[in-house]
Design a protein around this motif. Structure first.
Motif, PDB file in Angstrom:
ATOM      1  N   LEU A  48       0.984  -1.023  -0.097  1.00  0.00           N
ATOM      2  CA  LEU A  48      -0.215  -0.120  -0.026  1.00  0.00           C
ATOM      3  C   LEU A  48       0.697   1.501  -0.070  1.00  0.00           C
ATOM      4  O   LEU A  48       0.270   2.263  -0.406  1.00  0.00           O
ATOM      5  N   VAL A  49       1.953   1.443   1.131  1.00  0.00           N
ATOM      6  CA  VAL A  49       2.999   2.297   0.904  1.00  0.00           C
ATOM      7  C   VAL A  49       3.807   2.941  -0.295  1.00  0.00           C
ATOM      8  O   VAL A  49       3.596   4.013  -0.293  1.00  0.00           O
ATOM      9  N   ILE A  50       3.826   1.484  -1.080  1.00  0.00           N
ATOM     10  CA  ILE A  50       4.361   2.156  -2.122  1.00  0.00           C
ATOM     11  C   ILE A  50       4.373   3.086  -2.906  1.00  0.00           C
ATOM     12  O   ILE A  50       4.764   3.645  -3.774  1.00  0.00           O
ATOM     13  N   PRO A  51       3.263   2.680  -3.236  1.00  0.00           N
ATOM     14  CA  PRO A  51       2.770   3.559  -4.432  1.00  0.00           C
ATOM     15  C   PRO A  51       2.352   4.989  -3.849  1.00  0.00           C
ATOM     16  O   PRO A  51       2.729   5.927  -4.183  1.00  0.00           O
ATOM     17  N   ALA A  52       1.743   5.151  -2.443  1.00  0.00           N
ATOM     18  CA  ALA A  52       1.692   6.147  -1.930  1.00  0.00           C
ATOM     19  C   ALA A  52       2.757   7.293  -2.333  1.00  0.00           C
ATOM     20  O   ALA A  52       2.970   8.702  -1.896  1.00  0.00           O
ATOM     21  N   ILE A  53       3.823   6.562  -2.051  1.00  0.00           N
ATOM     22  CA  ILE A  53       5.010   6.937  -1.794  1.00  0.00           C
ATOM     23  C   ILE A  53       5.430   8.142  -2.822  1.00  0.00           C
ATOM     24  O   ILE A  53       5.868   9.165  -3.422  1.00  0.00           O
ATOM     25  N   LEU A  54       5.738   7.519  -3.931  1.00  0.00           N
ATOM     26  CA  LEU A  54       5.946   7.385  -5.849  1.00  0.00           C
ATOM     27  C   LEU A  54       4.998   8.241  -5.862  1.00  0.00           C
ATOM     28  O   LEU A  54       4.728   9.247  -7.282  1.00  0.00           O
ATOM     29  N   LEU A  55       3.308   8.431  -6.065  1.00  0.00           N
ATOM     30  CA  LEU A  55       2.685   9.037  -6.334  1.00  0.00           C
ATOM     31  C   LEU A  55       2.867  10.092  -5.731  1.00  0.00           C
ATOM     32  O   LEU A  55       2.350  11.268  -5.743  1.00  0.00           O
ATOM     33  N   ILE A  56       1.762   9.905  -4.155  1.00  0.00           N
ATOM     34  CA  ILE A  56       1.641  11.647  -3.327  1.00  0.00           C
ATOM     35  C   ILE A  56       3.245  12.117  -2.409  1.00  0.00           C
ATOM     36  O   ILE A  56       3.210  13.487  -3.068  1.00  0.00           O
TER      37      ILE A  56
END
Length: 69
Positions: A48-56
């Motif tokens: 869950l956190v990898i896309p959040a770090i990369l997108l947000i």
């Protein structure tokens, strides 16, 4: 770009590991199945956190840069 991805992956491993370990230890204690529950939760959090770090992350960085400059 490679550095940003490497940073996101590394930061994700460290932060999700620490947070999931701490919260499971607090909420469940060190039970017999602690390791299994922790590793499962850690894996889910990491996904869950990898896309959040990369997108947000970049959006947040732009917002901060704009407001500080």
């Amino acid at each position: 770009m490679k550095n940003k991805i490497a940073f996101a992956l590394s930061m994700g491993i460290i932060t999700t590991g620490i947070i999931s370990f701490s919260l499971i230890a607090i909420n469940l204690g060190f039970t017999d199945n602690f390791l299994k529950v922790w590793l499962r939760s850690w894996g889910m959090a990491y996904i869950l956190v990898i896309p959040a770090i990369l997108l947000i992350g970049p959006l947040l960085q732009k917002l901060i840069d704009k407001n500080i400059a």
